[in-house]
Design a protein around this motif. Structure first.
Motif, PDB file in Angstrom:
ATOM      1  N   ILE A 175       0.936  -1.315   0.082  1.00 29.65           N
ATOM      2  CA  ILE A 175       0.122   0.087  -0.083  1.00 29.65           C
ATOM      3  C   ILE A 175       0.980   1.226  -0.013  1.00 29.65           C
ATOM      4  O   ILE A 175       1.981   1.469   0.643  1.00 29.65           O
ATOM      5  CB  ILE A 175      -0.895   0.110   1.226  1.00 29.65           C
ATOM      6  N   THR A 176       0.483   2.223  -0.684  1.00 30.98           N
ATOM      7  CA  THR A 176       0.956   3.713  -0.582  1.00 30.98           C
ATOM      8  C   THR A 176      -0.249   4.376  -0.122  1.00 30.98           C
ATOM      9  O   THR A 176      -1.235   4.258  -0.977  1.00 30.98           O
ATOM     10  CB  THR A 176       1.407   4.109  -1.937  1.00 30.98           C
ATOM     11  N   ALA A 177       0.061   5.192   1.100  1.00 35.60           N
ATOM     12  CA  ALA A 177      -0.927   6.007   1.564  1.00 35.60           C
ATOM     13  C   ALA A 177      -0.632   7.336   1.577  1.00 35.60           C
ATOM     14  O   ALA A 177       0.509   7.651   2.190  1.00 35.60           O
ATOM     15  CB  ALA A 177      -1.318   5.380   3.154  1.00 35.60           C
ATOM     16  N   GLU A 178      -1.358   8.324   1.228  1.00 37.49           N
ATOM     17  CA  GLU A 178      -1.200   9.804   1.026  1.00 37.49           C
ATOM     18  C   GLU A 178      -2.009  10.453   1.909  1.00 37.49           C
ATOM     19  O   GLU A 178      -3.339  10.511   1.856  1.00 37.49           O
ATOM     20  CB  GLU A 178      -1.258  10.146  -0.145  1.00 37.49           C
ATOM     21  N   LEU A 179      -1.334  10.734   3.359  1.00 38.59           N
ATOM     22  CA  LEU A 179      -2.139  11.601   4.146  1.00 38.59           C
ATOM     23  C   LEU A 179      -2.014  13.179   4.101  1.00 38.59           C
ATOM     24  O   LEU A 179      -1.373  13.509   2.862  1.00 38.59           O
ATOM     25  CB  LEU A 179      -1.619  11.146   5.532  1.00 38.59           C
ATOM     26  N   ASP A 180      -2.482  13.919   4.900  1.00 39.83           N
ATOM     27  CA  ASP A 180      -2.473  15.283   4.942  1.00 39.83           C
ATOM     28  C   ASP A 180      -1.189  15.919   4.479  1.00 39.83           C
ATOM     29  O   ASP A 180      -0.803  16.784   3.836  1.00 39.83           O
ATOM     30  CB  ASP A 180      -3.106  16.004   6.259  1.00 39.83           C
ATOM     31  N   GLU A 181      -0.192  15.430   5.632  1.00 33.57           N
ATOM     32  CA  GLU A 181       1.173  16.054   5.249  1.00 33.57           C
ATOM     33  C   GLU A 181       2.410  15.123   5.122  1.00 33.57           C
ATOM     34  O   GLU A 181       3.556  15.470   5.172  1.00 33.57           O
ATOM     35  CB  GLU A 181       1.546  16.704   6.870  1.00 33.57           C
ATOM     36  N   GLU A 182       2.070  13.740   5.009  1.00 36.76           N
ATOM     37  CA  GLU A 182       3.054  12.663   4.506  1.00 36.76           C
ATOM     38  C   GLU A 182       2.678  11.575   3.704  1.00 36.76           C
ATOM     39  O   GLU A 182       1.352  11.234   3.629  1.00 36.76           O
ATOM     40  CB  GLU A 182       3.549  12.103   5.949  1.00 36.76           C
ATOM     41  N   THR A 183       3.494  10.862   3.324  1.00 38.60           N
ATOM     42  CA  THR A 183       3.185   9.217   2.545  1.00 38.60           C
ATOM     43  C   THR A 183       3.955   8.394   2.855  1.00 38.60           C
ATOM     44  O   THR A 183       5.199   8.497   3.342  1.00 38.60           O
ATOM     45  CB  THR A 183       3.617   9.744   1.103  1.00 38.60           C
ATOM     46  N   VAL A 184       3.118   7.241   3.297  1.00 35.88           N
ATOM     47  CA  VAL A 184       3.871   6.200   3.909  1.00 35.88           C
ATOM     48  C   VAL A 184       3.636   4.937   2.755  1.00 35.88           C
ATOM     49  O   VAL A 184       2.558   4.969   2.115  1.00 35.88           O
ATOM     50  CB  VAL A 184       3.492   5.873   5.165  1.00 35.88           C
ATOM     51  N   GLU A 185       4.565   4.148   2.696  1.00 38.58           N
ATOM     52  CA  GLU A 185       4.460   2.893   1.640  1.00 38.58           C
ATOM     53  C   GLU A 185       5.284   1.773   2.272  1.00 38.58           C
ATOM     54  O   GLU A 185       6.156   1.882   3.101  1.00 38.58           O
ATOM     55  CB  GLU A 185       5.398   3.208   0.179  1.00 38.58           C
TER      56      GLU A 185
END
Length: 293
Positions: A175-185
């Protein structure tokens, strides 16, 4: 005489927790309400012929899934999103977060004497809505794959029994998750975008500062463990109410999130099947719903 619409799920929850329809009608009659009963189990059960705007009070009696389809219908039809809720499901996660408790008499009294509270609602890919959780991965299928009869007989224990079966089928998703202020993969076995203090009957799994009306969701992503021992440690941390951000658990607050996967993933929305998607966009609709608490 005032008019009341009672939305009633006749199969939700155990017999001892299910609202007595006769008692409800008698109570509301004593409060000078003319009651119309609408029996629902699925979104398709709602009739466009019902003039929701003509009622002075709308009361929903059922589990979290029943509340979900009721609120979703009201939002989609641009109807007044104010409702009273009488929880009578197997686990009643959202009712716990709202502080709704007491016996049948107290729950009925609350619907006419309680104060409205505005809470956030989640929009899922523009066309679906959820009140307290959108989730994928391990354990999340349990709520909608466990037969209703078993839920009614065993209650919360049914989720545990069915969840144990799913461990043998542990699956990881990239998964690649794009949040308000950051992205995590990364590779994850569980993901939750939530607004609740209880999920699947587990109480206080999120920090006590979790708010239902701050315009933010709590995001928990659980990375794929390398051993069963690590999985056990992660479960203790997660279900023990301390989802601290570490090498295995990613925890953040956000108003919106986009999750992209390499394959279609099954989602659950408030314990009901939410479809299979490879790209999910979730947005917090701040204080969209008014619910009597």
């Amino acid at each position: 005489m005032k008019k009341l619409l009672l939305i009633y799920n006749p199969v939700s929850g155990m017999t001892k927790t299910r609202l007595s329809l006769q008692k409800a009608v008698e109570f509301y009659d004593s409060q000078d309400y003319l009651v119309t009963v609408c029996f629902v189990n699925r979104l398709e059960d709602y009739k466009d012929s019902i003039d929701f705007k003509s009622y002075d009070l709308i009361v929903c009696s059922g589990g979290d899934g029943t509340l979900n389809i009721t609120v979703s219908f009201l939002i989609k039809k641009n109807l007044p999103a104010q409702i009273a809720y009488i929880p009578s499901g197997s686990t009643n996660d959202f009712a716990y977060s709202l502080g709704l408790s007491g016996d049948e008499d107290a729950r009925l009294q609350n619907t006419v004497e309680g104060m409205p509270k505005k809470i956030d609602v989640g929009r899922f890919n523009a066309s679906r809505y959820f009140l307290y959780v959108a989730a994928f991965g391990i354990f999340t299928k349990v709520s909608y794959t466990t037969p209703q009869k078993i839920k009614n007989m065993l209650g919360h224990a049914a989720y545990i029994l069915e969840g144990i079966k799913s461990i043998a089928e542990l699956k990881s998703y990239h998964i690649t998750a794009e949040l308000d202020e950051e992205t995590v993969e990364g590779d994850f076995i569980l993901g939750m975008v939530t607004n609740s203090l209880s999920i699947g009957g587990f109480k206080n799994i999120l920090p006590s500062d979790t708010s239902l009306d701050d315009g933010l969701f709590e995001v928990v992503l659980v990375r794929t463990p390398k051993t069963l021992a690590v999985l056990n440690e992660m479960a203790v941390s997660l279900w023990g109410g301390t989802p601290e951000d570490d090498q295995y658990i990613f925890y953040r607050k956000t108003s919106k999130i986009i999750l992209r996967a390499e394959e279609k993933i099954s989602w659950t929305l408030d314990g009901e099947f939410g479809g299979e998607e490879d790209v999910v966009r979730i947005e917090n609709r701040k204080k969209l719903l008014s619910i009597i608490c």
